[in-house]
Scaffold this active site. Structure first.
Site, mmCIF file in Angstrom:
data_model
loop_
_atom_site.group_PDB
_atom_site.id
_atom_site.type_symbol
_atom_site.label_atom_id
_atom_site.label_comp_id
_atom_site.label_asym_id
_atom_site.label_seq_id
_atom_site.Cartn_x
_atom_site.Cartn_y
_atom_site.Cartn_z
ATOM 1 N N CYS A 162 0.356 3.474 3.085
ATOM 2 C CA CYS A 162 1.035 2.907 4.265
ATOM 3 C C CYS A 162 2.526 3.254 4.213
ATOM 4 O O CYS A 162 3.126 3.592 5.240
ATOM 5 C CB CYS A 162 0.874 1.392 4.319
ATOM 6 N N CYS B 160 0.828 -1.208 0.000
ATOM 7 C CA CYS B 160 0.000 0.000 0.000
ATOM 8 C C CYS B 160 0.862 1.258 0.000
ATOM 9 O O CYS B 160 1.661 1.476 0.920
ATOM 10 C CB CYS B 160 -0.925 -0.015 1.214
ATOM 11 N N HIS C 213 -3.930 0.934 8.288
ATOM 12 C CA HIS C 213 -4.516 0.599 6.992
ATOM 13 C C HIS C 213 -5.997 0.222 7.124
ATOM 14 O O HIS C 213 -6.352 -0.695 7.846
ATOM 15 C CB HIS C 213 -3.758 -0.561 6.340
ATOM 16 N N HIS D 84 -8.884 7.503 2.343
ATOM 17 C CA HIS D 84 -8.342 8.872 2.376
ATOM 18 C C HIS D 84 -9.447 9.854 2.061
ATOM 19 O O HIS D 84 -10.364 9.546 1.292
ATOM 20 C CB HIS D 84 -7.188 9.024 1.384
ATOM 21 N N HIS E 149 -6.473 2.640 0.370
ATOM 22 C CA HIS E 149 -6.176 2.981 1.762
ATOM 23 C C HIS E 149 -7.036 4.221 1.989
ATOM 24 O O HIS E 149 -6.839 5.239 1.309
ATOM 25 C CB HIS E 149 -4.688 3.287 1.935
HETATM 26 P P1 AMP Z 1 -8.573 8.287 -5.227
HETATM 27 O O1 AMP Z 1 -9.104 8.341 -6.629
HETATM 28 O O2 AMP Z 1 -9.538 8.924 -4.272
HETATM 29 O O3 AMP Z 1 -8.133 6.913 -4.805
HETATM 30 O O4 AMP Z 1 -7.321 9.263 -5.249
HETATM 31 C C1 AMP Z 1 -6.016 8.883 -4.985
HETATM 32 C C2 AMP Z 1 -5.212 10.155 -5.042
HETATM 33 O O5 AMP Z 1 -3.910 9.881 -4.573
HETATM 34 C C3 AMP Z 1 -5.064 10.766 -6.455
HETATM 35 O O6 AMP Z 1 -5.592 12.085 -6.436
HETATM 36 C C4 AMP Z 1 -3.550 10.755 -6.678
HETATM 37 O O7 AMP Z 1 -3.107 11.909 -7.368
HETATM 38 C C5 AMP Z 1 -3.007 10.689 -5.260
HETATM 39 N N1 AMP Z 1 -1.699 10.085 -5.105
HETATM 40 C C6 AMP Z 1 -1.288 8.869 -5.549
HETATM 41 N N2 AMP Z 1 -0.012 8.617 -5.178
HETATM 42 C C7 AMP Z 1 0.381 9.704 -4.456
HETATM 43 C C8 AMP Z 1 1.601 10.058 -3.802
HETATM 44 N N3 AMP Z 1 2.659 9.234 -3.796
HETATM 45 N N4 AMP Z 1 1.662 11.259 -3.173
HETATM 46 C C9 AMP Z 1 0.600 12.085 -3.172
HETATM 47 N N5 AMP Z 1 -0.583 11.799 -3.761
HETATM 48 C C10 AMP Z 1 -0.684 10.637 -4.409
#
Ligand code: AMP
Length: 114
Positions: free
Chosen positions: A8, A5, A47, A101, A99
């Site tokens: 994580c 993840c 997680h 958010h 995960h």
């Molecule tokens: P979701 O569609 O709600 O799952 O959004 C996941 C979000 O995580 C997206 O807006 C991505 O741009 C963001 N994301 C993915 N990897 C990273 C990372 N390493 N650092 C910051 N944001 C990330």
């Protein structure tokens, strides 16, 4: 900690992120692909895959995340102008990272839902 993840790994400090808030249970960091001038992600350090996986034991973290988001929104100057908090869940919502958010979006006028 789930070894596969990415959030994580960010919470554990194994992958860098632009952190804007941290406490014992929660981490907030800037979205790497922002869709608004303010775009911050809030994650529990433990997680949980998504909203469907919350239960009576773990649900309190969501309230704590809202309080952290309230604080960060004020610090980043969008508390009065307004902001949106989103938790994408599964395919139709476009959830990419499994995960849980919350997205905090602000700094521009947003359209209606949908
Ligand atoms: P979701 O569609 O709600 O799952 O959004 C996941 C979000 O995580 C997206 O807006 C991505 O741009 C963001 N994301 C993915 N990897 C990273 C990372 N390493 N650092 C910051 N944001 C990330």
């Amino acid at each position: 900690m789930n070894d596969d993840c990415i959030f994580c790994k960010i919470a554990a400090g194994d992958i860098p992120a632009d952190k804007v808030y941290e406490d014992e249970e929660i981490l907030a960091f800037k979205d790497v692909n922002p869709v608004a001038p303010v775009h911050v992600l809030f994650v529990p350090k433990d997680h949980i895959a998504g909203v469907n996986d919350l239960n009576e034991r773990t649900a309190a973290i969501v309230g704590k995340i809202f309080l952290a988001a309230q604080k960060v929104a004020a610090e980043l100057g969008v508390a009065d102008s307004g902001y949106r908090i989103i938790a994408n869940t599964n395919r139709d919502a476009g959830q990419e990272v499994f995960h849980i958010h919350l997205h905090l979006l602000g700094g521009r006028r947003m359209g209606a839902m949908g």
